[in-house]
Design an enzyme around this catalytic site. Structure first.
Site, PDB file in Angstrom:
ATOM      1  N   TRP A  35       0.851  -1.204   0.000  1.00 16.20           N
ATOM      2  CA  TRP A  35       0.000   0.000   0.000  1.00 16.20           C
ATOM      3  C   TRP A  35       0.881   1.246   0.000  1.00 16.20           C
ATOM      4  O   TRP A  35       1.933   1.278   0.655  1.00 16.20           O
ATOM      5  CB  TRP A  35      -0.905   0.023   1.230  1.00 16.20           C
ATOM      6  CG  TRP A  35      -2.276  -0.513   0.984  1.00 16.20           C
ATOM      7  CD1 TRP A  35      -3.409   0.209   0.766  1.00 16.20           C
ATOM      8  CD2 TRP A  35      -2.679  -1.889   0.943  1.00 16.20           C
ATOM      9  NE1 TRP A  35      -4.486  -0.632   0.583  1.00 16.20           N
ATOM     10  CE2 TRP A  35      -4.072  -1.920   0.680  1.00 16.20           C
ATOM     11  CE3 TRP A  35      -2.005  -3.105   1.078  1.00 16.20           C
ATOM     12  CZ2 TRP A  35      -4.785  -3.112   0.567  1.00 16.20           C
ATOM     13  CZ3 TRP A  35      -2.717  -4.279   0.965  1.00 16.20           C
ATOM     14  CH2 TRP A  35      -4.093  -4.275   0.713  1.00 16.20           C
ATOM     15  N   TRP A  37       0.568   4.771   1.089  1.00 18.46           N
ATOM     16  CA  TRP A  37       0.997   5.569   2.253  1.00 18.46           C
ATOM     17  C   TRP A  37       1.470   4.697   3.403  1.00 18.46           C
ATOM     18  O   TRP A  37       2.260   5.126   4.232  1.00 18.46           O
ATOM     19  CB  TRP A  37      -0.023   6.636   2.645  1.00 18.46           C
ATOM     20  CG  TRP A  37      -1.264   6.239   3.400  1.00 18.46           C
ATOM     21  CD1 TRP A  37      -1.909   5.058   3.383  1.00 18.46           C
ATOM     22  CD2 TRP A  37      -1.989   7.100   4.304  1.00 18.46           C
ATOM     23  NE1 TRP A  37      -3.016   5.107   4.196  1.00 18.46           N
ATOM     24  CE2 TRP A  37      -3.085   6.354   4.776  1.00 18.46           C
ATOM     25  CE3 TRP A  37      -1.836   8.403   4.745  1.00 18.46           C
ATOM     26  CZ2 TRP A  37      -4.027   6.877   5.667  1.00 18.46           C
ATOM     27  CZ3 TRP A  37      -2.768   8.924   5.632  1.00 18.46           C
ATOM     28  CH2 TRP A  37      -3.838   8.168   6.085  1.00 18.46           C
ATOM     29  N   ASP A  38       1.038   3.421   3.427  1.00 17.47           N
ATOM     30  CA  ASP A  38       1.592   2.493   4.429  1.00 17.47           C
ATOM     31  C   ASP A  38       3.107   2.405   4.260  1.00 17.47           C
ATOM     32  O   ASP A  38       3.863   2.496   5.241  1.00 17.47           O
ATOM     33  CB  ASP A  38       0.999   1.086   4.281  1.00 17.47           C
ATOM     34  CG  ASP A  38      -0.479   1.033   4.613  1.00 17.47           C
ATOM     35  OD1 ASP A  38      -1.264   1.623   3.855  1.00 17.47           O
ATOM     36  OD2 ASP A  38      -0.850   0.397   5.626  1.00 17.47           O
ATOM     37  N   TYR A  83      -7.559 -11.925  -1.904  1.00 21.07           N
ATOM     38  CA  TYR A  83      -7.760 -10.581  -1.377  1.00 21.07           C
ATOM     39  C   TYR A  83      -8.793  -9.899  -2.263  1.00 21.07           C
ATOM     40  O   TYR A  83      -8.718  -9.982  -3.497  1.00 21.07           O
ATOM     41  CB  TYR A  83      -6.451  -9.764  -1.381  1.00 21.07           C
ATOM     42  CG  TYR A  83      -6.683  -8.362  -0.858  1.00 21.07           C
ATOM     43  CD1 TYR A  83      -6.743  -8.124   0.507  1.00 21.07           C
ATOM     44  CD2 TYR A  83      -6.911  -7.308  -1.741  1.00 21.07           C
ATOM     45  CE1 TYR A  83      -7.017  -6.853   0.991  1.00 21.07           C
ATOM     46  CE2 TYR A  83      -7.183  -6.032  -1.267  1.00 21.07           C
ATOM     47  CZ  TYR A  83      -7.243  -5.813   0.098  1.00 21.07           C
ATOM     48  OH  TYR A  83      -7.519  -4.570   0.566  1.00 21.07           O
ATOM     49  N   GLN A 109      -3.439   7.437  -3.203  1.00 18.04           N
ATOM     50  CA  GLN A 109      -3.534   7.647  -1.746  1.00 18.04           C
ATOM     51  C   GLN A 109      -2.722   8.890  -1.376  1.00 18.04           C
ATOM     52  O   GLN A 109      -1.929   9.372  -2.195  1.00 18.04           O
ATOM     53  CB  GLN A 109      -2.974   6.417  -0.999  1.00 18.04           C
ATOM     54  CG  GLN A 109      -4.026   5.648  -0.246  1.00 18.04           C
ATOM     55  CD  GLN A 109      -3.486   4.504   0.576  1.00 18.04           C
ATOM     56  OE1 GLN A 109      -2.345   4.104   0.467  1.00 18.04           O
ATOM     57  NE2 GLN A 109      -4.348   3.954   1.430  1.00 18.04           N
ATOM     58  N   GLY A 165      -7.578   7.323   2.549  1.00 21.93           N
ATOM     59  CA  GLY A 165      -6.933   6.544   3.610  1.00 21.93           C
ATOM     60  C   GLY A 165      -7.864   6.275   4.783  1.00 21.93           C
ATOM     61  O   GLY A 165      -7.529   5.552   5.701  1.00 21.93           O
ATOM     62  N   ASP A 167     -11.289   4.948   4.908  1.00 27.52           N
ATOM     63  CA  ASP A 167     -12.343   4.363   4.073  1.00 27.52           C
ATOM     64  C   ASP A 167     -13.781   4.718   4.457  1.00 27.52           C
ATOM     65  O   ASP A 167     -14.544   5.202   3.646  1.00 27.52           O
ATOM     66  CB  ASP A 167     -12.213   2.829   4.078  1.00 27.52           C
ATOM     67  CG  ASP A 167     -10.797   2.371   3.764  1.00 27.52           C
ATOM     68  OD1 ASP A 167      -9.895   3.228   3.712  1.00 27.52           O
ATOM     69  OD2 ASP A 167     -10.596   1.168   3.577  1.00 27.52           O
ATOM     70  N   ARG A 200     -15.477  -3.432  11.199  1.00 28.62           N
ATOM     71  CA  ARG A 200     -15.203  -3.131   9.778  1.00 28.62           C
ATOM     72  C   ARG A 200     -16.335  -2.309   9.178  1.00 28.62           C
ATOM     73  O   ARG A 200     -17.430  -2.218   9.739  1.00 28.62           O
ATOM     74  CB  ARG A 200     -15.056  -4.436   8.977  1.00 28.62           C
ATOM     75  CG  ARG A 200     -14.046  -5.402   9.530  1.00 28.62           C
ATOM     76  CD  ARG A 200     -12.627  -4.867   9.563  1.00 28.62           C
ATOM     77  NE  ARG A 200     -12.060  -4.616   8.249  1.00 28.62           N
ATOM     78  CZ  ARG A 200     -10.809  -4.161   8.054  1.00 28.62           C
ATOM     79  NH1 ARG A 200     -10.018  -3.914   9.079  1.00 28.62           N
ATOM     80  NH2 ARG A 200     -10.363  -3.947   6.842  1.00 28.62           N
ATOM     81  N   GLU A 403      -4.106  -2.495  14.665  1.00 29.10           N
ATOM     82  CA  GLU A 403      -4.371  -1.537  13.591  1.00 29.10           C
ATOM     83  C   GLU A 403      -5.029  -0.276  14.178  1.00 29.10           C
ATOM     84  O   GLU A 403      -4.702   0.833  13.800  1.00 29.10           O
ATOM     85  CB  GLU A 403      -5.300  -2.236  12.592  1.00 29.10           C
ATOM     86  CG  GLU A 403      -5.462  -1.581  11.267  1.00 29.10           C
ATOM     87  CD  GLU A 403      -6.364  -2.429  10.365  1.00 29.10           C
ATOM     88  OE1 GLU A 403      -6.786  -3.538  10.771  1.00 29.10           O
ATOM     89  OE2 GLU A 403      -6.644  -1.973   9.242  1.00 29.10           O
TER      90      GLU A 403
HETATM   91  C1  GLC Z   1      -7.221   0.366   4.982  1.00 24.62           C
HETATM   92  C2  GLC Z   1      -6.963   1.761   5.524  1.00 24.62           C
HETATM   93  C3  GLC Z   1      -5.939   2.471   4.663  1.00 24.62           C
HETATM   94  C4  GLC Z   1      -4.682   1.608   4.590  1.00 24.62           C
HETATM   95  C5  GLC Z   1      -5.003   0.174   4.151  1.00 24.62           C
HETATM   96  C6  GLC Z   1      -3.817  -0.776   4.302  1.00 24.62           C
HETATM   97  O1  GLC Z   1      -7.809   0.418   3.731  1.00 24.62           O
HETATM   98  O2  GLC Z   1      -8.146   2.511   5.585  1.00 24.62           O
HETATM   99  O3  GLC Z   1      -5.632   3.746   5.172  1.00 24.62           O
HETATM  100  O4  GLC Z   1      -3.766   2.172   3.713  1.00 24.62           O
HETATM  101  O5  GLC Z   1      -6.040  -0.353   4.924  1.00 24.62           O
HETATM  102  O6  GLC Z   1      -3.311  -0.734   5.606  1.00 24.62           O
END
Ligand code: GLC
Length: 433
Positions: A35, A37-38, A83, A109, A165, A167, A200, A403
């Site tokens: 991902w 921004w992760d 996934y 993102q 980011g 959701d 969720r 998380e």
């Molecule tokens: C979820 C979060 C997002 C993050 C992703 C992977 O979708 O909302 O911010 O980047 O998970 O961790």
């Protein structure tokens, strides 16, 4: 070994377990791909003990870059199965801009990676690293400022909640209630079989996530068509705040290697003006997203409304009102007797959607605490920043690298080996001892 060293070792072992070679999974089962921004948060933490590996994390993100400059929100790991959504659902080959050798999603993102790239560049004088990645970063920012701001307003729009980011933030639920689906899209979620469904997004929200991704695909990811046809086009305060801070980092990177900065400075000037004019709400003393399709402010009190402090948009008076009326208010974000104990809930307790267990509807997230600590320090509220720091450490020490966390009880939710919780904890411990 003292408890700080012990915590750092535990964080490093989470990151080692999730290491896929040149990039890191957010978590092994729930998020088995890369991902955007992760990876940026992850690289910030890894940089404290393996700078080269941190640079690799950033370089690996650039593999997924589209020809129009977009860096996608997911780069798929061909070795992972099971996934949702998978690459077939995105079908990025429908776009002439998509990369040919890498499977990715079709949306982006927040551009944290430029902020991290600059932080890494400050740690040694590896100008080759900066020279290598700079053109890709500049192209990414150009994509945001041009393709995502077709009217040249100075503010960029997102076209899917996943791009924020956050959701299922309350910020999106009003637009969702207007999206009437005649038929439910067909798909099988995986996330709520791995984690209890009450932690969720709801199925109704998920239907709308899928509807919006299908729509972008059916328009071949043509940004103009999406702008014209999608019910979800939003000038998001948090994405714009991160982009502004990232523009500042981009300028600094440009100066390190003698590249011109005027184009970037112009984006920043325009955004600064538009941000104050269009997103600041003088009555509420918060910054609100703007629903471009519906032509209205999205008046939801969430931490996103406070994120402009991280970028430095607020003047002293605005910052004081935001912090003292909201962040320090026990009815909104501050601990109150018998209810919340931990800073900082991601949604105000006064918000009608507030739910301390559910994803982006209220739990504490380590990345948001990291942003808030920086925002508060910038405006001189160092005591509150220190309180967030000690709450963050306590949450992780007691519950593990979850998380997200319950602001009332400290219970950890979602996956329990979440990479950015581990990485940012290392950054927090190393930077502010
Ligand atoms: C979820 C979060 C997002 C993050 C992703 C992977 O979708 O909302 O911010 O980047 O998970 O961790």
């Amino acid at each position: 070994m003292n408890s700080t060293d012990g915590l750092i070792e535990r964080a490093k072992s989470v990151l080692a377990t999730n290491d896929a070679g040149s990039w890191t999974k957010p978590s092994p089962a729930l998020y088995p791909h890369q991902w955007n921004w992760d990876s940026a948060f992850i690289a910030l933490g890894i940089a404290h003990y393996d700078l080269e590996r941190a640079k690799t994390e950033i370089r690996s993100l650039l593999r997924g870059q589209w020809r129009n400059g977009m860096i996608p929100h997911i780069i798929y790991n061909p070795a992972a199965i099971s996934y949702f959504p998978d690459p077939h659902r995105w079908q990025i080959s429908l776009s002439p801009d998509s990369p040919r050798q890498v499977l990715t999603s079709g949306i982006s993102q927040p551009p944290m990676l430029t902020i991290t790239a600059h932080a890494l560049a400050l740690r040694d004088d590896d100008s080759d690293f900066v020279r290598d990645i700079y053109p890709a970063l500049l192209a990414f920012h150009r994509w945001f400022h041009h393709e995502r701001d077709p009217l040249g307003e100075g503010l960029v729009s997102i076209i899917h909640p996943w791009e924020s980011g956050m959701d299922n933030s309350p910020r999106w639920l009003g637009i969702f209630s207007l999206i009437q689906l005649t038929t439910r899209p067909k798909y099988q979620r995986e996330d709520n079989t791995l984690v209890p469904p009450y932690e969720r997004p709801s199925n109704d929200d998920y239907d709308r996530f899928v509807f919006l991704m299908d729509l972008a695909r059916d328009l071949n990811y043509n940004q103009k068509e999406i702008f014209a046809n999608s019910p979800f086009v939003v000038q998001d305060v948090m994405v714009n705040s991160i982009l502004y801070a990232a523009d500042e980092s981009l300028c600094k990177l440009a100066r390190l290697i003698g590249e011109p900065t005027e184009e970037i400075e112009n984006w920043m000037e325009e955004m600064y003006e538009a941000f104050q004019r269009k997103l600041w709400d003088e009555n509420d003393a918060l910054y609100y997203d703007y629903d471009v399709r519906g032509n209205r402010s999205i008046k939801e009190n969430t931490l996103a409304a406070i994120m402009p402090l991280y970028a430095g948009f607020a003047d002293k008076k605005q910052a004081q009102r935001i912090i003292e009326n909201h962040l320090m208010n026990p009815a909104e974000y501050s601990p109150d007797l018998g209810r919340t104990r931990y800073l900082v809930a991601s949604v105000s307790k006064s918000n009608r959607f507030y739910d301390p267990r559910n994803y982006w509807l209220g739990p504490v997230w380590i990345n948001m605490n990291w942003f808030m600590m920086r925002a508060l320090t910038r405006y001189g509220y160092s005591q509150l920043a220190r309180q967030i720091r000690s709450d963050t450490l306590e949450l992780v020490e007691n519950a593990g690298f979850h998380e997200y966390f319950d602001p009332h009880t400290g219970t950890g939710y979602g996956t329990d080996t979440f990479s950015w919780s581990a990485a940012l904890l290392i950054d927090i411990l190393k930077n502010e001892n």
